[in-house]
Design a protein around this motif. Structure first.
Motif, PDB file in Angstrom:
ATOM      1  N   SER A  89       0.866  -1.184   0.000  1.00 38.75           N
ATOM      2  CA  SER A  89       0.000   0.000   0.000  1.00 38.75           C
ATOM      3  C   SER A  89       0.898   1.227   0.000  1.00 38.75           C
ATOM      4  O   SER A  89       0.989   1.966   0.994  1.00 38.75           O
ATOM      5  N   PRO A  90       1.602   1.481  -1.116  1.00 34.03           N
ATOM      6  CA  PRO A  90       2.700   2.452  -1.113  1.00 34.03           C
ATOM      7  C   PRO A  90       2.276   3.900  -0.923  1.00 34.03           C
ATOM      8  O   PRO A  90       3.102   4.737  -0.589  1.00 34.03           O
ATOM      9  N   HIS A  91       1.004   4.183  -1.121  1.00 33.14           N
ATOM     10  CA  HIS A  91       0.551   5.563  -0.957  1.00 33.14           C
ATOM     11  C   HIS A  91       0.000   5.836   0.438  1.00 33.14           C
ATOM     12  O   HIS A  91      -0.450   6.949   0.707  1.00 33.14           O
ATOM     13  N   LEU A  92       0.052   4.831   1.303  1.00 33.91           N
ATOM     14  CA  LEU A  92      -0.488   5.022   2.646  1.00 33.91           C
ATOM     15  C   LEU A  92       0.426   4.446   3.730  1.00 33.91           C
ATOM     16  O   LEU A  92       0.745   5.131   4.708  1.00 33.91           O
ATOM     17  N   ALA A  93       0.865   3.208   3.573  1.00 33.16           N
ATOM     18  CA  ALA A  93       1.612   2.543   4.643  1.00 33.16           C
ATOM     19  C   ALA A  93       2.949   3.202   4.969  1.00 33.16           C
ATOM     20  O   ALA A  93       3.285   3.354   6.147  1.00 33.16           O
ATOM     21  N   PRO A  94       3.767   3.595   3.969  1.00 33.44           N
ATOM     22  CA  PRO A  94       5.029   4.250   4.339  1.00 33.44           C
ATOM     23  C   PRO A  94       4.815   5.545   5.127  1.00 33.44           C
ATOM     24  O   PRO A  94       5.553   5.821   6.075  1.00 33.44           O
ATOM     25  N   THR A  95       3.809   6.325   4.742  1.00 30.71           N
ATOM     26  CA  THR A  95       3.517   7.551   5.483  1.00 30.71           C
ATOM     27  C   THR A  95       3.038   7.228   6.889  1.00 30.71           C
ATOM     28  O   THR A  95       3.436   7.875   7.863  1.00 30.71           O
ATOM     29  N   ALA A  96       2.200   6.200   7.010  1.00 27.57           N
ATOM     30  CA  ALA A  96       1.651   5.830   8.312  1.00 27.57           C
ATOM     31  C   ALA A  96       2.740   5.424   9.293  1.00 27.57           C
ATOM     32  O   ALA A  96       2.619   5.647  10.507  1.00 27.57           O
ATOM     33  N   THR A  97       3.832   4.845   8.789  1.00 25.25           N
ATOM     34  CA  THR A  97       4.921   4.367   9.650  1.00 25.25           C
ATOM     35  C   THR A  97       6.117   5.325   9.667  1.00 25.25           C
ATOM     36  O   THR A  97       7.174   4.983  10.196  1.00 25.25           O
ATOM     37  N   ASN A  98       5.943   6.505   9.084  1.00 24.99           N
ATOM     38  CA  ASN A  98       7.002   7.519   8.980  1.00 24.99           C
ATOM     39  C   ASN A  98       8.222   6.979   8.228  1.00 24.99           C
ATOM     40  O   ASN A  98       9.370   7.269   8.573  1.00 24.99           O
ATOM     41  N   CYS A  99       7.937   6.196   7.188  1.00 24.83           N
ATOM     42  CA  CYS A  99       8.993   5.609   6.367  1.00 24.83           C
ATOM     43  C   CYS A  99       8.823   5.995   4.900  1.00 24.83           C
ATOM     44  O   CYS A  99       9.162   5.222   3.994  1.00 24.83           O
ATOM     45  N   ALA A 100       8.271   7.196   4.657  1.00 32.97           N
ATOM     46  CA  ALA A 100       7.986   7.614   3.291  1.00 32.97           C
ATOM     47  C   ALA A 100       9.078   8.536   2.765  1.00 32.97           C
ATOM     48  O   ALA A 100       9.582   9.405   3.482  1.00 32.97           O
ATOM     49  N   ALA A 101       9.422   8.332   1.494  1.00 33.77           N
ATOM     50  CA  ALA A 101      10.302   9.274   0.805  1.00 33.77           C
ATOM     51  C   ALA A 101       9.508  10.539   0.496  1.00 33.77           C
ATOM     52  O   ALA A 101       8.294  10.480   0.320  1.00 33.77           O
ATOM     53  N   PRO A 102      10.168  11.708   0.443  1.00 29.93           N
ATOM     54  CA  PRO A 102      11.598  11.938   0.578  1.00 29.93           C
ATOM     55  C   PRO A 102      12.063  12.154   2.027  1.00 29.93           C
ATOM     56  O   PRO A 102      13.243  12.382   2.256  1.00 29.93           O
ATOM     57  N   ASP A 103      11.121  12.079   2.976  1.00 31.08           N
ATOM     58  CA  ASP A 103      11.494  12.327   4.370  1.00 31.08           C
ATOM     59  C   ASP A 103      12.556  11.348   4.858  1.00 31.08           C
ATOM     60  O   ASP A 103      13.448  11.719   5.633  1.00 31.08           O
ATOM     61  N   THR A 104      12.457  10.080   4.406  1.00 31.67           N
ATOM     62  CA  THR A 104      13.423   9.089   4.870  1.00 31.67           C
ATOM     63  C   THR A 104      14.845   9.497   4.502  1.00 31.67           C
ATOM     64  O   THR A 104      15.745   9.506   5.344  1.00 31.67           O
ATOM     65  N   GLY A 105      15.054   9.838   3.231  1.00 25.82           N
ATOM     66  CA  GLY A 105      16.386  10.254   2.798  1.00 25.82           C
ATOM     67  C   GLY A 105      16.856  11.514   3.483  1.00 25.82           C
ATOM     68  O   GLY A 105      18.036  11.655   3.841  1.00 25.82           O
ATOM     69  N   ASN A 106      15.936  12.446   3.695  1.00 25.19           N
ATOM     70  CA  ASN A 106      16.301  13.702   4.353  1.00 25.19           C
ATOM     71  C   ASN A 106      16.669  13.479   5.815  1.00 25.19           C
ATOM     72  O   ASN A 106      17.598  14.103   6.341  1.00 25.19           O
ATOM     73  N   GLY A 129       7.238  12.915  13.103  1.00 32.05           N
ATOM     74  CA  GLY A 129       6.141  12.981  12.153  1.00 32.05           C
ATOM     75  C   GLY A 129       5.338  14.268  12.258  1.00 32.05           C
ATOM     76  O   GLY A 129       4.194  14.341  11.795  1.00 32.05           O
ATOM     77  N   GLU A 130       5.936  15.299  12.849  1.00 32.94           N
ATOM     78  CA  GLU A 130       5.221  16.566  13.038  1.00 32.94           C
ATOM     79  C   GLU A 130       5.302  17.467  11.818  1.00 32.94           C
ATOM     80  O   GLU A 130       4.438  18.331  11.626  1.00 32.94           O
ATOM     81  N   ILE A 131       6.345  17.318  11.006  1.00 34.08           N
ATOM     82  CA  ILE A 131       6.509  18.097   9.785  1.00 34.08           C
ATOM     83  C   ILE A 131       6.885  17.142   8.659  1.00 34.08           C
ATOM     84  O   ILE A 131       7.196  15.974   8.884  1.00 34.08           O
ATOM     85  N   ARG A 132       6.850  17.648   7.426  1.00 34.87           N
ATOM     86  CA  ARG A 132       7.338  16.916   6.266  1.00 34.87           C
ATOM     87  C   ARG A 132       8.450  17.744   5.628  1.00 34.87           C
ATOM     88  O   ARG A 132       8.701  18.896   6.017  1.00 34.87           O
ATOM     89  N   SER A 133       9.126  17.151   4.626  1.00 31.09           N
ATOM     90  CA  SER A 133      10.273  17.824   4.018  1.00 31.09           C
ATOM     91  C   SER A 133      10.323  17.504   2.526  1.00 31.09           C
ATOM     92  O   SER A 133       9.557  16.674   2.022  1.00 31.09           O
ATOM     93  N   ALA A 134      11.249  18.155   1.835  1.00 26.19           N
ATOM     94  CA  ALA A 134      11.435  17.914   0.400  1.00 26.19           C
ATOM     95  C   ALA A 134      12.921  17.991   0.080  1.00 26.19           C
ATOM     96  O   ALA A 134      13.691  18.648   0.789  1.00 26.19           O
ATOM     97  N   PHE A 135      13.306  17.319  -1.001  1.00 24.99           N
ATOM     98  CA  PHE A 135      14.691  17.294  -1.451  1.00 24.99           C
ATOM     99  C   PHE A 135      14.731  17.909  -2.838  1.00 24.99           C
ATOM    100  O   PHE A 135      14.176  17.360  -3.789  1.00 24.99           O
ATOM    101  N   ALA A 136      15.349  19.092  -2.949  1.00 25.53           N
ATOM    102  CA  ALA A 136      15.306  19.869  -4.193  1.00 25.53           C
ATOM    103  C   ALA A 136      16.601  19.694  -4.967  1.00 25.53           C
ATOM    104  O   ALA A 136      17.598  20.374  -4.705  1.00 25.53           O
ATOM    105  N   MET A 137      16.580  18.790  -5.948  1.00 30.04           N
ATOM    106  CA  MET A 137      17.771  18.502  -6.733  1.00 30.04           C
ATOM    107  C   MET A 137      17.499  18.622  -8.234  1.00 30.04           C
ATOM    108  O   MET A 137      18.222  19.294  -8.963  1.00 30.04           O
ATOM    109  N   THR A 138      16.438  18.001  -8.718  1.00 30.98           N
ATOM    110  CA  THR A 138      16.154  17.919 -10.155  1.00 30.98           C
ATOM    111  C   THR A 138      15.774  19.277 -10.734  1.00 30.98           C
ATOM    112  O   THR A 138      15.017  20.037 -10.118  1.00 30.98           O
TER     113      THR A 138
END
Length: 404
Positions: A89-106, A129-138
């Motif tokens: 469930s890639p659009h829900l489970a990683p976020t639910a467990t705080n294991c979603a990109a790009p936050d994981t890499g950041n 899990g209080e904030i989210r983030s982004a990785f600006a490269m491309t």
């Protein structure tokens, strides 16, 4: 190589599988219904916050981070089967467990390269899990598959850096909870070493001069669950020098350190997507009749299902071997295998999803099944974290070098 799951992994797998069955799968439709009623499609549905609270309560939180101080302290080999489960469930489970990109890499970047101040201000709320983030490269104006092409300027002006440039497909940037960007640009554009020209700086989203211009679509999807993929403009945005990540000229090396684990995490989740597709194929095949037989009795359908199972078993072994190598000899020692899975896994999973869509007929391309969205995600991963051709080029050079 022993790929048997140890006791901790087995225990976490059992808890995570139960969490998926009891909470995540039932929440998929609920999240879509709630999102349709939100003032902005980028706001987070209430059910997602409920899932996050439940995951934290069950200890299914920050599983990706091997740093025991900040994360679960799991090895790559321990995390691999867990990431596969969330990939169903890639659009829900990683976020639910705080294991979603790009936050994981950041979070990995901040944990490894951040100062104490940076960790306190940004890493801690990300871990919570209080904030989210982004990785600006491309960037849109250059071939970003070659990171040395990046044109964004990061210029020193006294005690500040001034950032000017245009980025796109910046994942997570549309989410209103996205509070911080890690921005890669050039601090020394004329330097003799093209891999020492780049640096990374932390840019808060509310910094004057930062404009999130628009959401970028992926095969027509805006990917609301991951916070979208945005075009972002930095117009003389100023941040303190203390916002530098690592050292000046270290951006390229940090990017490589970040992308290594990211690539294997994507591949782990892709196997979960493939398993979900096989399950849907089988359920469809035994429940539908065409030309006097169930689809399960049609030889071509049997071949699709058998080939999919063989492919997934091969991919899983290669991913587990790569995880084991990363744990035992490090990312550099596993370079060949990391590139191999990055090439093989998205390509193969796209093929499995394509067959699953075909088996579902018109339903396969509809919103009533997750297959079309899974296909869009998997196909995009043939580009993300370096397109396949870049990895093929590097891998071929490494093989040929033995004979030169």
């Amino acid at each position: 190589m022993d790929f048997a799951f140890d006791a901790r992994t087995e225990e976490l797998r059992a808890r995570l599988l139960a969490f998926m069955d009891e909470h995540v799968y039932p929440a998929e439709a609920v999240a879509e219904e709630q999102r349709a009623a939100l003032a902005s499609p980028w706001d987070t549905p209430a059910v997602v916050e409920e899932l996050k609270a439940e995951a934290r309560r069950q200890g299914l939180w920050n599983l990706f981070l091997p740093d025991a101080e900040h994360g679960a302290g799991l090895t790559n080999l321990q995390y691999a089967p867990l990431a596969e489960i969330t990939g169903r469930s890639p659009h829900l489970a990683p976020t639910a467990t705080n294991c979603a990109a790009p936050d994981t890499g950041n979070m990995e970047v901040l944990a490894q390269f951040g100062t104490d101040e940076q960790k306190k201000r940004w890493l801690e709320p990300l871990l919570a899990g209080e904030i989210r983030s982004a990785f600006a490269m491309t960037e849109p104006e250059v071939a970003s598959s070659d990171a040395t092409n990046i044109t964004t300027h990061i210029e020193r002006d006294g005690d500040e850096y001034v950032i000017t440039g245009r980025k796109w497909y910046i994942s997570g940037a549309m989410n209103p909870d996205c509070a911080i960007f890690i921005v890669m640009g050039k601090t020394d554009p004329d330097g003799s070493d093209i891999r020492r020209q780049q640096s990374m700086v932390l840019v808060p989203r509310d910094t004057p001069g930062v404009t999130v211009r628009r959401a970028m679509q992926v095969f027509g999807y805006e990917d609301h669950s991951h916070g979208g993929h945005a075009e972002v403009v930095f117009d003389h945005a100023r941040v303190p020098v203390s916002h530098l990540v690592g050292e000046e000229g270290g951006g390229f090396a940090i990017a490589q350190a970040r992308l290594g684990p990211g690539r294997i995490h994507h591949c782990m989740r892709l196997i979960g997507m493939a398993e979900r597709a096989i399950e849907l194929m089988c359920r469809r095949a035994v429940s539908r009749t065409a030309f006097g037989k169930t689809l399960a009795q049609q030889g071509v359908v049997q071949n699709w299902i058998a080939d999919a199972r063989v492919t997934v078993e091969q991919l899983r072994l290669l991913v587990l071997k790569t995880a084991w190598l990363m744990d035992t000899v490090g990312n550099k020692g596993a370079h060949t295998e990391i590139q191999a899975i990055k090439i093989a896994t998205p390509r193969a999973v796209v093929g499995i999803l394509d067959r699953a869509i075909q088996l579902h007929g018109a339903g396969g391309v509809s919103q009533d099944f997750p297959l079309a969205e899974l296909y869009a995600s998997a196909r995009t991963l043939m580009l993300a974290d370096g397109p396949d051709e870049v990895h093929q080029r590097s891998l071929a050079r490494r093989e040929l070098k033995k004979y030169l």
